[in-house]
Design a protein around this motif. Structure first.
Motif, short mmCIF file in Angstrom:
data_model
loop_
_atom_site.label_atom_id
_atom_site.label_comp_id
_atom_site.label_asym_id
_atom_site.label_seq_id
_atom_site.Cartn_x
_atom_site.Cartn_y
_atom_site.Cartn_z
N LYS A 57 -54.51 -4.46 4.93
CA LYS A 57 -54.80 -6.35 5.49
C LYS A 57 -54.73 -6.92 3.69
CE LYS A 57 -57.78 -6.49 8.58
NZ LYS A 57 -59.01 -7.52 9.16
N THR A 58 -54.39 -5.89 2.75
CA THR A 58 -53.73 -6.28 1.06
C THR A 58 -52.32 -5.54 0.23
OG1 THR A 58 -56.20 -4.97 0.18
CG2 THR A 58 -56.25 -7.34 1.38
N PRO A 92 -56.27 -10.48 3.78
CA PRO A 92 -57.24 -10.17 3.62
C PRO A 92 -57.93 -11.28 4.37
CG PRO A 92 -55.91 -11.38 1.87
CD PRO A 92 -54.86 -11.33 2.70
N PHE A 121 -60.00 -12.28 -2.66
CA PHE A 121 -59.10 -10.77 -2.87
C PHE A 121 -57.92 -11.67 -4.02
CE2 PHE A 121 -54.63 -8.89 -2.68
CZ PHE A 121 -55.18 -7.62 -2.93
#
Length: 133
Positions: free
Chosen positions: A15-16, A36, A42
């Protein structure tokens, strides 16, 4: 959260994005997906690093963005970064931004073109067949 102004590399996850921030060479690289769970948390070190970098940038700042997907909160962070970089034009640094997108990804192409129109600094919008990250 503790913060130390140094070169940073953050590995990508599902997701990042992969992020490289090098204050010595002026390299800023964001590649992958960015959605994120908590964008503020993040991107905390990223935004702090960028604020510090803007006070004493390298002679040349090369920004490479290659994103497969971004959520709205990530777009907000990236837009803030772009505006801060654009404000650094009058400083002693040359800003070059390369925004890459995969063939057929109209959303990422449009976002790159939006930044190209929004900013005074050079934004190259580059179509690639497929990302290699």
């Amino acid at each position: 959260m503790d913060f130390e102004y140094k070169n940073i590399e953050i590995a990508s996850s599902a997701k990042t994005p992969h992020i490289i921030l090098n204050k010595d060479t002026g390299e800023i690289r964001i590649e992958g997906k960015s959605f994120p769970e908590n964008s503020v948390a993040f991107y905390y070190h990223f935004t702090r690093w960028l604020a510090e970098y803007s006070l004493n940038p390298a002679p040349k700042t090369d920004v490479h963005l290659g994103l497969l997907y971004v959520n709205s909160s990530s777009v907000s962070v990236i837009t803030g970064m772009m505006k801060l970089l654009d404000s650094m034009i009058s400083m002693k640094t040359v800003i070059q931004i390369k925004w890459s997108f995969e063939v057929g990804d109209d959303d990422m192409q449009d976002l790159g073109l939006y930044y190209q129109d929004l900013l005074r600094c050079s934004v190259q919008v580059i179509e690639v067949t497929k990302f290699d990250f």
